[in-house]
Write a protein that holds these residues in place. Structure first.
Motif, PDB file in Angstrom:
ATOM      1  N   PHE A  87      36.121 138.473  17.799  1.00 16.32           N
ATOM      2  CA  PHE A  87      37.277 138.943  18.559  1.00 16.32           C
ATOM      3  C   PHE A  87      36.839 139.582  19.876  1.00 16.32           C
ATOM      4  CE2 PHE A  87      40.456 142.294  19.496  1.00 16.32           C
ATOM      5  CZ  PHE A  87      41.523 141.458  19.790  1.00 16.32           C
ATOM      6  N   GLN A  88      35.720 140.287  19.852  1.00 11.35           N
ATOM      7  CA  GLN A  88      35.213 140.892  21.081  1.00 11.35           C
ATOM      8  C   GLN A  88      34.843 139.836  22.117  1.00 11.35           C
ATOM      9  OE1 GLN A  88      35.022 144.334  21.680  1.00 11.35           O
ATOM     10  NE2 GLN A  88      36.210 144.381  19.796  1.00 11.35           N
ATOM     11  N   HIS A  89      34.509 138.616  21.657  1.00  8.64           N
ATOM     12  CA  HIS A  89      34.083 137.528  22.538  1.00  8.64           C
ATOM     13  C   HIS A  89      35.176 136.469  22.737  1.00  8.64           C
ATOM     14  CE1 HIS A  89      30.129 139.209  21.541  1.00  8.64           C
ATOM     15  NE2 HIS A  89      29.682 138.603  22.616  1.00  8.64           N
ATOM     16  N   ALA A  90      36.401 136.778  22.365  1.00  9.16           N
ATOM     17  CA  ALA A  90      37.483 135.796  22.462  1.00  9.16           C
ATOM     18  C   ALA A  90      37.983 135.669  23.904  1.00  9.16           C
ATOM     19  CB  ALA A  90      38.624 136.195  21.535  1.00  9.16           C
ATOM     20  N   PHE A  91      38.953 134.770  24.112  1.00 11.98           N
ATOM     21  CA  PHE A  91      39.543 134.594  25.442  1.00 11.98           C
ATOM     22  C   PHE A  91      40.057 135.929  25.986  1.00 11.98           C
ATOM     23  CE2 PHE A  91      40.524 130.014  24.221  1.00 11.98           C
ATOM     24  CZ  PHE A  91      39.647 129.462  25.143  1.00 11.98           C
ATOM     25  N   ALA A 121      40.682 129.350  31.215  1.00 14.30           N
ATOM     26  CA  ALA A 121      40.473 130.724  30.761  1.00 14.30           C
ATOM     27  C   ALA A 121      39.001 130.934  30.459  1.00 14.30           C
ATOM     28  CB  ALA A 121      41.312 131.027  29.528  1.00 14.30           C
ATOM     29  N   ARG A 122      38.564 132.152  30.688  1.00 14.27           N
ATOM     30  CA  ARG A 122      37.224 132.596  30.331  1.00 14.27           C
ATOM     31  C   ARG A 122      37.307 133.590  29.181  1.00 14.27           C
ATOM     32  NH1 ARG A 122      35.622 132.222  36.083  1.00 14.27           N
ATOM     33  NH2 ARG A 122      37.327 133.704  36.404  1.00 14.27           N
ATOM     34  N   THR A 123      36.188 133.819  28.528  1.00 12.65           N
ATOM     35  CA  THR A 123      36.130 134.813  27.468  1.00 12.65           C
ATOM     36  C   THR A 123      35.923 136.215  28.058  1.00 12.65           C
ATOM     37  OG1 THR A 123      33.761 134.390  27.204  1.00 12.65           O
ATOM     38  CG2 THR A 123      35.271 133.209  25.741  1.00 12.65           C
ATOM     39  N   LYS A 124      36.068 137.222  27.203  1.00 10.76           N
ATOM     40  CA  LYS A 124      35.929 138.603  27.645  1.00 10.76           C
ATOM     41  C   LYS A 124      34.493 138.942  28.041  1.00 10.76           C
ATOM     42  CE  LYS A 124      39.295 139.800  24.055  1.00 10.76           C
ATOM     43  NZ  LYS A 124      39.425 140.418  22.721  1.00 10.76           N
ATOM     44  N   ILE A 125      33.535 138.311  27.368  1.00 12.45           N
ATOM     45  CA  ILE A 125      32.132 138.663  27.551  1.00 12.45           C
ATOM     46  C   ILE A 125      31.329 137.428  27.930  1.00 12.45           C
ATOM     47  CG2 ILE A 125      30.068 139.566  26.400  1.00 12.45           C
ATOM     48  CD1 ILE A 125      31.907 141.202  24.605  1.00 12.45           C
ATOM     49  N   GLY A 126      30.453 137.576  28.917  1.00 12.39           N
ATOM     50  CA  GLY A 126      29.560 136.503  29.319  1.00 12.39           C
ATOM     51  C   GLY A 126      28.136 136.810  28.891  1.00 12.39           C
ATOM     52  N   LEU A 234      20.187 125.803  34.144  1.00 15.00           N
ATOM     53  CA  LEU A 234      21.277 126.723  34.435  1.00 15.00           C
ATOM     54  C   LEU A 234      20.739 127.935  35.198  1.00 15.00           C
ATOM     55  CD1 LEU A 234      23.098 126.664  30.984  1.00 15.00           C
ATOM     56  CD2 LEU A 234      23.763 125.448  33.069  1.00 15.00           C
ATOM     57  N   PRO A 235      21.566 128.540  36.029  1.00 18.23           N
ATOM     58  CA  PRO A 235      21.082 129.655  36.850  1.00 18.23           C
ATOM     59  C   PRO A 235      20.906 130.932  36.043  1.00 18.23           C
ATOM     60  CG  PRO A 235      23.427 129.385  37.162  1.00 18.23           C
ATOM     61  CD  PRO A 235      22.986 128.227  36.304  1.00 18.23           C
ATOM     62  N   LYS A 236      20.134 131.849  36.604  1.00 14.21           N
ATOM     63  CA  LYS A 236      19.982 133.162  36.006  1.00 14.21           C
ATOM     64  C   LYS A 236      21.175 134.001  36.437  1.00 14.21           C
ATOM     65  CE  LYS A 236      16.634 136.900  35.357  1.00 14.21           C
ATOM     66  NZ  LYS A 236      15.313 137.441  35.766  1.00 14.21           N
ATOM     67  N   ALA A 237      22.273 133.841  35.709  1.00 11.70           N
ATOM     68  CA  ALA A 237      23.535 134.504  36.035  1.00 11.70           C
ATOM     69  C   ALA A 237      24.265 134.797  34.746  1.00 11.70           C
ATOM     70  CB  ALA A 237      24.381 133.611  36.946  1.00 11.70           C
ATOM     71  N   CYS A 238      25.351 135.541  34.838  1.00 11.15           N
ATOM     72  CA  CYS A 238      26.175 135.805  33.663  1.00 11.15           C
ATOM     73  C   CYS A 238      27.160 134.645  33.510  1.00 11.15           C
ATOM     74  CB  CYS A 238      26.924 137.123  33.820  1.00 11.15           C
ATOM     75  SG  CYS A 238      27.772 137.653  32.319  1.00 11.15           S
ATOM     76  N   LEU A 239      27.050 133.916  32.399  1.00 11.89           N
ATOM     77  CA  LEU A 239      27.848 132.715  32.171  1.00 11.89           C
ATOM     78  C   LEU A 239      28.816 132.952  31.007  1.00 11.89           C
ATOM     79  CD1 LEU A 239      25.004 130.060  32.516  1.00 11.89           C
ATOM     80  CD2 LEU A 239      26.620 130.825  34.266  1.00 11.89           C
ATOM     81  N   TYR A 240      30.058 132.516  31.205  1.00 12.57           N
ATOM     82  CA  TYR A 240      31.127 132.764  30.245  1.00 12.57           C
ATOM     83  C   TYR A 240      31.586 131.462  29.593  1.00 12.57           C
ATOM     84  CZ  TYR A 240      31.735 137.326  32.528  1.00 12.57           C
ATOM     85  OH  TYR A 240      31.536 138.587  33.042  1.00 12.57           O
ATOM     86  N   PRO A 241      31.784 131.447  28.279  1.00 14.09           N
ATOM     87  CA  PRO A 241      32.479 130.312  27.666  1.00 14.09           C
ATOM     88  C   PRO A 241      33.844 130.137  28.330  1.00 14.09           C
ATOM     89  CG  PRO A 241      31.491 131.703  25.984  1.00 14.09           C
ATOM     90  CD  PRO A 241      31.357 132.441  27.278  1.00 14.09           C
ATOM     91  N   ALA A 242      34.226 128.871  28.589  1.00 17.81           N
ATOM     92  CA  ALA A 242      35.481 128.625  29.306  1.00 17.81           C
ATOM     93  C   ALA A 242      36.032 127.256  28.926  1.00 17.81           C
ATOM     94  CB  ALA A 242      35.261 128.710  30.814  1.00 17.81           C
ATOM     95  N   VAL A 243      37.323 127.070  29.208  1.00 15.76           N
ATOM     96  CA  VAL A 243      37.988 125.776  29.018  1.00 15.76           C
ATOM     97  C   VAL A 243      38.985 125.580  30.144  1.00 15.76           C
ATOM     98  CG1 VAL A 243      37.811 125.965  26.495  1.00 15.76           C
ATOM     99  CG2 VAL A 243      39.925 126.668  27.640  1.00 15.76           C
ATOM    100  N   SER A 244      39.380 124.327  30.362  1.00 21.30           N
ATOM    101  CA  SER A 244      40.493 124.047  31.276  1.00 21.30           C
ATOM    102  C   SER A 244      41.333 122.916  30.697  1.00 21.30           C
ATOM    103  CB  SER A 244      39.989 123.690  32.683  1.00 21.30           C
ATOM    104  OG  SER A 244      39.274 122.480  32.695  1.00 21.30           O
ATOM    105  N   ALA A 245      42.664 123.016  30.897  1.00 20.54           N
ATOM    106  CA  ALA A 245      43.607 122.084  30.273  1.00 20.54           C
ATOM    107  C   ALA A 245      44.722 121.739  31.252  1.00 20.54           C
ATOM    108  CB  ALA A 245      44.192 122.701  29.007  1.00 20.54           C
TER     109      ALA A 245
END
Length: 263
Positions: A87-91, A121-126, A234-245
């Motif tokens: 839940f902490q890592h959800a959308f 949408a992205r998740t809360k935590i990357g 992939l770059p050394k950056a903060c990356l977030y799970p994401a989707v597009s629809a």
């Protein structure tokens, strides 16, 4: 230990039986539990030794929607601590297109029927380090474009028209489940998985995404079959799970699983 309010509580607290500590901890919120875990080895063990303890059961019951706990949304997250972490890592309700909303279960995105718009949408935590896995599945029609992947905070989550939003710039990487194309920087990076007559995505099918920030790779699994590495370097950056629809009233669910199981 010096006498005083804090010392007295600390001195007595660490000697309490584990069962008593567990009952006390079951009334605390996650931020307070994180602080308690740093107090001593006993407190850390009480909190993290059993991921199905009353502490995590109580926190899950308070934090998660009843629907999330009683349906199969979290069927691949076996422990209550894992469910809280998922839940902490959800959308994020604050980091998505204005044309989508996160349902009351806390894990499912619903896209409103808005014409000529692509919405994400992205998740809360990357993640900027470690190895991470999560599941994504569509619970409605894909439409012409349905993309899963990762994005930085700079990647847009809405644009005009029906396009592959994830992968449309250098800030996101995506796999379009409709045509099996990999997308990054506005270009097609080949088809995926790399096999002849790759099967098309079926609605309800769970895709497991594996992000390795040590090797800087993004890979996918389907039905516990490893499909291969989709993106490297992939770059050394903060990356977030994401989707597009793009499809009106379609729904997408994302569940964070934790560290991937090798094998």
């Amino acid at each position: 230990m010096a006498a005083g309010g804090g010392g007295a509580v600390g001195g007595a607290g660490w000697r309490l039986p584990g069962r008593v500590l567990e009952l006390v901890f079951s009334y605390l919120e996650l931020r307070e539990l994180r602080s308690c875990a740093l107090v001593c080895r006993l407190w850390h063990h009480v909190l993290h030794g059993d991921e199905n303890s009353e502490v995590w059961r109580s926190l899950a019951a308070r934090s998660l929607a009843e629907e999330a706990l009683r349906t199969d949304i979290l069927c691949n997250v076996p422990t209550y601590k894992g469910k809280v972490r998922a839940f902490q890592h959800a959308f994020s309700t604050n980091d998505c297109s204005r044309n989508v909303y996160i349902k009351k279960n806390g894990f499912t995105l619903h896209r409103n029927p808005i014409a000529q718009s692509t919405d994400g949408a992205r998740t809360k935590i990357g993640f900027s380090e470690g190895r991470h896995a999560w599941e994504v599945w569509w619970e409605g029609p894909l439409g012409t474009v349905a993309v899963i992947g990762i994005a930085t905070k700079r990647a847009p989550m809405q644009c005009q028209g029906y396009v592959a939003l994830l992968g449309s710039d250098d800030q996101s990487w995506g796999w379009n489940l409709v045509d099996n194309n990999l997308l990054h920087n506005g270009e097609v990076n080949g088809s995926f998985p790399q096999c002849n007559n790759a099967p098309k995505y079926q609605i309800g099918e769970r895709i497991r995404v594996i992000l390795d920030m040590e090797d800087k790779t993004l890979a996918f699994e389907r039905g516990y079959e490893f499909l291969g590495v989709a993106f490297r370097g992939l770059p050394k950056a903060c990356l977030y799970p994401a989707v597009s629809a793009v499809y009106g009233n379609t729904e997408v669910t994302l569940v964070y699983l934790g560290k991937p199981l090798d094998g």
